[in-house]
Design a protein around this motif. Sequence first.
Motif, PDB file in Angstrom:
ATOM      1  N   PHE A  51       0.752  -1.161  -0.123  1.00 42.97           N
ATOM      2  CA  PHE A  51       0.171   0.093   0.115  1.00 42.97           C
ATOM      3  C   PHE A  51       0.976   1.305  -0.062  1.00 42.97           C
ATOM      4  O   PHE A  51       0.588   2.283  -0.775  1.00 42.97           O
ATOM      5  CB  PHE A  51      -0.771   0.011   1.291  1.00 42.97           C
ATOM      6  N   PHE A  52       1.696   1.244   0.906  1.00 42.59           N
ATOM      7  CA  PHE A  52       2.609   2.381   1.172  1.00 42.59           C
ATOM      8  C   PHE A  52       3.577   2.734  -0.160  1.00 42.59           C
ATOM      9  O   PHE A  52       3.748   3.793  -0.623  1.00 42.59           O
ATOM     10  CB  PHE A  52       3.440   2.651   2.152  1.00 42.59           C
ATOM     11  N   ALA A  53       3.945   1.803  -0.762  1.00 46.72           N
ATOM     12  CA  ALA A  53       4.669   1.729  -1.999  1.00 46.72           C
ATOM     13  C   ALA A  53       4.348   2.082  -3.041  1.00 46.72           C
ATOM     14  O   ALA A  53       4.897   2.980  -3.892  1.00 46.72           O
ATOM     15  CB  ALA A  53       5.662   0.438  -2.235  1.00 46.72           C
ATOM     16  N   ILE A  54       3.212   1.771  -3.495  1.00 50.05           N
ATOM     17  CA  ILE A  54       2.094   2.102  -4.224  1.00 50.05           C
ATOM     18  C   ILE A  54       1.532   3.582  -4.326  1.00 50.05           C
ATOM     19  O   ILE A  54       1.720   4.364  -5.263  1.00 50.05           O
ATOM     20  CB  ILE A  54       1.198   1.112  -4.631  1.00 50.05           C
ATOM     21  N   GLY A 117     -10.169  -0.771   6.233  1.00 54.98           N
ATOM     22  CA  GLY A 117      -9.584  -1.113   5.351  1.00 54.98           C
ATOM     23  C   GLY A 117      -9.033   0.041   4.542  1.00 54.98           C
ATOM     24  O   GLY A 117      -9.860   1.030   4.363  1.00 54.98           O
ATOM     25  N   MET A 118      -7.936  -0.296   3.836  1.00 56.76           N
ATOM     26  CA  MET A 118      -7.571   1.089   2.849  1.00 56.76           C
ATOM     27  C   MET A 118      -7.128   0.407   1.504  1.00 56.76           C
ATOM     28  O   MET A 118      -6.767  -0.603   1.280  1.00 56.76           O
ATOM     29  CB  MET A 118      -5.933   1.477   3.595  1.00 56.76           C
ATOM     30  N   PRO A 119      -7.938   1.144   0.525  1.00 58.26           N
ATOM     31  CA  PRO A 119      -7.963   0.568  -0.861  1.00 58.26           C
ATOM     32  C   PRO A 119      -6.536   0.635  -1.431  1.00 58.26           C
ATOM     33  O   PRO A 119      -5.696   1.703  -1.199  1.00 58.26           O
ATOM     34  CB  PRO A 119      -8.775   1.641  -1.493  1.00 58.26           C
ATOM     35  N   VAL A 120      -5.934  -0.475  -2.006  1.00 58.63           N
ATOM     36  CA  VAL A 120      -4.822  -0.473  -2.856  1.00 58.63           C
ATOM     37  C   VAL A 120      -4.916  -0.537  -4.209  1.00 58.63           C
ATOM     38  O   VAL A 120      -5.333  -1.607  -4.845  1.00 58.63           O
ATOM     39  CB  VAL A 120      -4.117  -1.766  -2.502  1.00 58.63           C
ATOM     40  N   PRO A 121      -4.547   0.798  -4.963  1.00 61.90           N
ATOM     41  CA  PRO A 121      -4.899   0.841  -6.374  1.00 61.90           C
ATOM     42  C   PRO A 121      -3.832  -0.070  -6.934  1.00 61.90           C
ATOM     43  O   PRO A 121      -2.696  -0.403  -7.159  1.00 61.90           O
ATOM     44  CB  PRO A 121      -4.632   2.032  -6.550  1.00 61.90           C
ATOM     45  N   MET A 122      -4.330  -0.723  -8.003  1.00 63.44           N
ATOM     46  CA  MET A 122      -3.865  -1.704  -8.921  1.00 63.44           C
ATOM     47  C   MET A 122      -3.812  -1.414 -10.324  1.00 63.44           C
ATOM     48  O   MET A 122      -4.881  -0.666 -10.624  1.00 63.44           O
ATOM     49  CB  MET A 122      -4.217  -3.233  -8.879  1.00 63.44           C
ATOM     50  N   PRO A 123      -2.776  -1.717 -11.127  1.00 63.09           N
ATOM     51  CA  PRO A 123      -2.928  -1.272 -12.429  1.00 63.09           C
ATOM     52  C   PRO A 123      -4.144  -1.803 -13.119  1.00 63.09           C
ATOM     53  O   PRO A 123      -4.577  -2.803 -12.972  1.00 63.09           O
ATOM     54  CB  PRO A 123      -1.782  -1.979 -13.548  1.00 63.09           C
ATOM     55  N   SER A 124      -4.623  -0.993 -14.256  1.00 65.53           N
ATOM     56  CA  SER A 124      -6.045  -1.453 -14.799  1.00 65.53           C
ATOM     57  C   SER A 124      -5.914  -2.849 -15.614  1.00 65.53           C
ATOM     58  O   SER A 124      -6.756  -3.310 -15.801  1.00 65.53           O
ATOM     59  CB  SER A 124      -6.516  -0.331 -15.568  1.00 65.53           C
TER      60      SER A 124
END
Length: 295
Positions: A51-54, A117-124
């Motif tokens: 999460f923090f890296a992204i 919960g914290m959202p973790v954005p992923m590549p589309s």
Amino acid sequence: MEFFIQQLVNAISLGGIYALLALGLAVVFSIVGLINFAHGELMTVAGYGLFFAIGVSLGLPIAIVVAIFAAVAMALLIERVAFRPMRRADVTGLLLTSFAVSVILRVLFQNGISARGMPVPMPSALAGSIDLGFAHIGVIPLLSIVATAVSLGGLLLFLKHTVVGTAMRAAAQDFAVVRLMGIPANRVVAVAFAVSGVLAGVAAFLWVAQRGSVDPLMGFVPVLKAFVAAIIGGLGGLAGAVAGGFVLGFLEVACQAFLPAAILPYRDAFVLGIVILILVLRPEGLIPAQTGKRS
């Protein structure tokens, strides 16, 4: 036909995650006789690392490396601080230590980061699917299968073709003899925890990629099921842990896909019922572990 293929891919994908986590539990148990219930928190640490890296735009490949490194660092830390002083304790003392570490880390996550919960954005690109002609398969399940295969293959090569890996396999059979041969026990145990951290980190990425978020309790349910998988396969055996993970994944997906809607809420009860039946027929697990002395 497409439906069955998709369910098969889903079962292999889910079973692979359980296999990775069960293998992490089995690696530590086979050497020091410890059921590390804090293994779920290693998965959570990796999730927060991702999460923090992204969040600082490091890119997904680097974020995955950061997540795995975070899990390994936490595994080595808890081994050194919590488990090493308790190594000669009895089973009860080790279990209490394991639960205590798990609760402490969970509280730190809840109060130091967030209880939500914290959202973790992923590549589309990960949200898409691949057309195989006879079926459309999601990218994430396929990625999960590939990552699991690479991780299991890498671990197998490490255990068979490195000095430390050979020492770990020997320690799983008789830790006392390994010590008498002059192999540093602390190093072997630390490497076992580091390996469990790597497996937890990979599993965390796959889990977060599927659910899209991380929270303090993220690792609890998967590791609890991984423990069940390790029992099914034969606690302490690496091959059994992998087999148990895939069996549990197949059972869950099959029940989800084929149970009537009226009884679908009782899916977990059906799965556990089948697990109990397996253990009645095979009390030592599907692939019983070879017993050895650990001290």
